[in-house]
Design a protein around this motif. Structure first.
Motif, PDB file in Angstrom:
ATOM      1  N   SER A  77      60.308  45.249  39.491  1.00  0.00           N
ATOM      2  CA  SER A  77      60.715  45.735  40.808  1.00  0.00           C
ATOM      3  C   SER A  77      59.462  45.978  41.640  1.00  0.00           C
ATOM      4  O   SER A  77      58.343  45.837  41.159  1.00  0.00           O
ATOM      5  CB  SER A  77      61.509  47.036  40.683  1.00  0.00           C
ATOM      6  N   PHE A 115      59.345  37.725  60.146  1.00  0.00           N
ATOM      7  CA  PHE A 115      59.309  38.647  59.007  1.00  0.00           C
ATOM      8  C   PHE A 115      58.302  39.772  59.270  1.00  0.00           C
ATOM      9  O   PHE A 115      58.589  40.945  59.061  1.00  0.00           O
ATOM     10  CB  PHE A 115      58.917  37.858  57.749  1.00  0.00           C
ATOM     11  N   SER A 169      65.995  59.442  47.457  1.00  0.00           N
ATOM     12  CA  SER A 169      64.921  58.544  47.912  1.00  0.00           C
ATOM     13  C   SER A 169      65.353  57.706  49.115  1.00  0.00           C
ATOM     14  O   SER A 169      64.538  57.386  49.973  1.00  0.00           O
ATOM     15  CB  SER A 169      64.495  57.595  46.784  1.00  0.00           C
ATOM     16  N   ALA A 212      65.469  39.120  53.939  1.00  0.00           N
ATOM     17  CA  ALA A 212      65.388  40.538  53.559  1.00  0.00           C
ATOM     18  C   ALA A 212      63.933  40.902  53.286  1.00  0.00           C
ATOM     19  O   ALA A 212      63.166  40.083  52.795  1.00  0.00           O
ATOM     20  CB  ALA A 212      66.243  40.805  52.322  1.00  0.00           C
ATOM     21  N   THR A 213      63.560  42.141  53.626  1.00  0.00           N
ATOM     22  CA  THR A 213      62.152  42.541  53.498  1.00  0.00           C
ATOM     23  C   THR A 213      61.935  43.429  52.271  1.00  0.00           C
ATOM     24  O   THR A 213      61.587  42.920  51.205  1.00  0.00           O
ATOM     25  CB  THR A 213      61.669  43.234  54.787  1.00  0.00           C
ATOM     26  N   VAL A 214      62.147  44.743  52.407  1.00  0.00           N
ATOM     27  CA  VAL A 214      61.836  45.624  51.267  1.00  0.00           C
ATOM     28  C   VAL A 214      62.994  45.821  50.305  1.00  0.00           C
ATOM     29  O   VAL A 214      62.780  46.172  49.137  1.00  0.00           O
ATOM     30  CB  VAL A 214      61.346  47.026  51.734  1.00  0.00           C
ATOM     31  N   ARG A 216      63.048  44.335  46.732  1.00  0.00           N
ATOM     32  CA  ARG A 216      62.031  44.937  45.857  1.00  0.00           C
ATOM     33  C   ARG A 216      62.487  46.306  45.362  1.00  0.00           C
ATOM     34  O   ARG A 216      62.092  46.741  44.276  1.00  0.00           O
ATOM     35  CB  ARG A 216      60.708  45.079  46.634  1.00  0.00           C
ATOM     36  N   ILE A 217      63.288  47.000  46.164  1.00  0.00           N
ATOM     37  CA  ILE A 217      63.805  48.310  45.766  1.00  0.00           C
ATOM     38  C   ILE A 217      65.010  48.151  44.842  1.00  0.00           C
ATOM     39  O   ILE A 217      65.086  48.770  43.771  1.00  0.00           O
ATOM     40  CB  ILE A 217      64.190  49.132  47.021  1.00  0.00           C
ATOM     41  N   ARG A 257      65.991  45.892  42.859  1.00  0.00           N
ATOM     42  CA  ARG A 257      65.740  45.378  41.504  1.00  0.00           C
ATOM     43  C   ARG A 257      65.409  46.490  40.509  1.00  0.00           C
ATOM     44  O   ARG A 257      65.482  46.280  39.306  1.00  0.00           O
ATOM     45  CB  ARG A 257      64.584  44.364  41.533  1.00  0.00           C
ATOM     46  N   ALA A 258      65.036  47.682  41.023  1.00  0.00           N
ATOM     47  CA  ALA A 258      64.666  48.780  40.119  1.00  0.00           C
ATOM     48  C   ALA A 258      65.885  49.472  39.522  1.00  0.00           C
ATOM     49  O   ALA A 258      65.739  50.284  38.616  1.00  0.00           O
ATOM     50  CB  ALA A 258      63.811  49.803  40.870  1.00  0.00           C
ATOM     51  N   TYR A 259      67.082  49.164  40.021  1.00  0.00           N
ATOM     52  CA  TYR A 259      68.271  49.895  39.593  1.00  0.00           C
ATOM     53  C   TYR A 259      69.283  48.944  38.957  1.00  0.00           C
ATOM     54  O   TYR A 259      69.324  47.757  39.257  1.00  0.00           O
ATOM     55  CB  TYR A 259      68.893  50.619  40.791  1.00  0.00           C
TER      56      TYR A 259
END
Lengths: 437, 128
Positions: A400, A412, B60, B101-103, B106-107, B109-111
């Motif tokens: 992640s 972007f 968060s 998609a930007t962030v 990446r967020i 995927r942690a869950y």
């Protein structure tokens, strides 16, 4: 009372009920049964960590008495001070008040400096001599500068060669110097070795300085002397610098003799490790740092000058009943950022609410961080980290997080600049209740 | 030693094993607990623990979406949006199926899928 509808619990139970998901939560949870509902928490420091912890303590356990000690009546954020330096944001837009904490969350806010902590007697002493008693103490003291660690860089030197790494008069001074710099002059930024507050900060700063100079002093140069061989979001920054500022910004790595060992603030000169003297027209020194002094007074720092914490809750590893959050902590791989300080404050608040009330559950913790940087007003980049405890250590959740892609299109980059501004509005609302403008 | 109790597990072993088998061991190792805490027997349901975990993750989210996910900026408010839509968006971010998609990928995927579904339900149930 705090807008937590009953249906939420039902809704989540329903979700949990129909899949194996429920079994994923075979985690121990922490609480103190039967301890009673009273409890007094003192929070020292009203920045991203402390103000968040105070607010979320009252959201989770309104019966707790929460006192926030912060000398300033308004808080000025470090995030976005670089935009002020670059001339694209007013200084006043970085100010935040404690009205929401007082009025909506019933936090007692005392505008004084905390000068000492008695961990055995469970009290904090204020500059006026007042003593505050606590059952749990949260320290969110931020950083102090290690004066004279860099030869020649003391408080007097900072009046001529500002650090502007703690916002306020220093930020205004650097802004004035930048605006008054002679045509074709050289802006020198001295960047420290790790660890330091805001890892991408020096690199966003030279970006915003270059943005200002491009419009007002296009023949000027920006020299970045670095005590490191690499830095946060390096590829993205260097690509953006070339795109927007050509060769205006020069980065000198440690291996290329970038480490500054001496500052002469009167002559606006610095000397590097191998004896090179660089002259500046404006000299911005980001000096070595340590945990804010009250952490030392509480005995929670170690020989490094930073604060070791228990990874699950950010309770001090050295002193019982004291929690420490934010830039003062050793929390690698978490960065020293406002965002993660706020997240740490929420998890610590949850742990304390669990300890003192016996009814709040503390599940497996989770912390998230997103740091945006602006390279130009419409060119944003980001780094994301989500953290967990594994084998007793903090780590990034595997597979992640990460940085914005290299080579992304201008849309972007523009979106991430818009989201950076949205993030600032959101986190300052979440921490201080500042209305979005 | 601090007086902190740890509720004893009350999760059916079969269900735990099922989750471990289906998802792998990455998140099934309860090693985060402070080694000095004192264990006091107690019971807490799987649902309550899941709810608590979702609440902690949701805290968060507020740093970009505002307290309780209610703030509208360039970043959208998420409180009170349809649960199915939020869930579709979160799962799609996790699977990297959202162009531009930007962030969020990446967020997300942690869950786990279940956590994201829990977050969708959590924010959908809040007043906008």
């Amino acid at each position: 009372m705090f807008n937590q509808p009953i249906s939420r619990r039902e809704s989540i139970k329903r979700i949990a009920g129909f899949s194996a998901a429920a079994a994923a939560w075979s985690w121990p949870s922490i609480a103190i049964p039967g301890q009673g509902a009273s409890g007094r928490v003192v929070v020292v420091g009203g920045g991203f960590g402390g103000a968040t912890a105070a607010k979320y303590l009252k959201r989770m356990a309104p019966e707790l008495a929460v006192t926030l000690v912060e000398p300033n009546t308004r808080y000025i954020t470090c995030p976005f001070t670089n935009l002020y330096l670059g001339g694209i944001r007013s200084f006043e837009s970085l100010w935040h008040s404690y009205d929401e904490l007082r009025q909506r969350y019933d936090v007692e806010v005392i505008h004084e400096l905390a000068t000492d902590v008695d961990v055995d007697g469970h009290t904090v002493e204020l500059a006026s001599g007042t003593r505050l008693a606590w059952d749990r103490l949260i320290l969110s003291p931020g950083i102090d500068i290690r004066w004279n660690e860099l030869d020649g860089y003391d408080e007097a030197a900072a009046e001529k060669a500002p650090h502007a790494w703690k916002p306020g008069d220093q930020s205004r001074l650097l802004r004035q110097q930048l605006a008054g710099m002679k045509q074709g002059g050289t802006f020198v930024l001295v960047a420290p070795d790790n660890p330091f507050r805001c890892p991408p900060g020096p690199y966003e700063r030279v970006s915003m300085v270059a943005h200002y100079l491009k419009n007002h002093n296009p023949s000027a140069k920006v020299l970045l002397l670095d005590a490191k061989d690499g830095f946060s979001k390096q590829g993205l920054f260097m690509q953006g610098w070339a795109e927007h500022y050509g060769d205006m910004i020069e980065w000198v790595s440690r291996s290329n003799d970038g480490t500054v060992i001496r500052v002469d603030a009167d002559r606006l000169e610095v000397e590097t490790e191998f004896g090179m003297i660089h002259a500046a027209d404006v000299l911005n020194v980001v000096p070595p740092q340590k945990a804010g002094f009250i952490a030392d007074r509480a005995g929670v720092t170690d020989a490094s000058g930073w604060v070791p914490v228990r990874p699950d809750t950010f309770a001090s590893a050295l002193v019982d009943d004291v929690y420490v959050i934010g830039d003062a902590t050793q929390a690698a791989p978490m960065p020293k950022s406002g965002f993660i300080a706020s997240t740490q404050g929420k998890v610590a608040a949850r742990a304390i609410a669990a300890e003192l009330t016996g009814r709040v559950l503390l599940p497996e913790p989770s912390w998230a961080n997103t740091c945006y940087s602006l390279i130009a007003p419409e060119h944003g980049i980001s780094i994301v980290g989500v953290y967990e405890v594994y084998n007793g250590q903090l780590r990034e959740v595997p597979d992640s997080g990460g940085v914005s892609p290299m080579g992304a299109d201008p849309l972007f980059r523009q979106l991430e600049a818009e989201y950076a501004r949205g993030w600032y509005a959101a986190i300052t609302q979440d921490v201080w209740g500042t209305p979005a403008s | 030693m601090r007086k902190i109790g740890i509720f004893a597990f009350s999760i059916p072993v079969l269900a735990s094993a099922l989750f471990w088998w289906s998802s792998g061991p990455a998140h099934s190792d309860p090693q985060w607990v402070d080694s000095e805490v004192e264990v006091i027997a107690g019971d807490v349901s799987a649902e309550e623990l899941f709810e608590a975990r979702v609440e902690v993750i949701a805290m968060s989210c507020a740093a970009c979406h505002g307290t309780d996910g209610r703030l509208r900026t360039a970043i959208p408010a998420i409180a009170g949006r349809p649960e199915a839509l939020l869930n579709l968006q979160l799962q799609s971010f996790k699977q990297d199926r959202v162009p531009g998609a930007t962030v969020m990928p990446r967020i997300a995927r942690a869950y786990s899928e279940e956590e994201l579904q829990g977050l969708a339900a959590y924010f959908a149930a809040l007043d906008p």
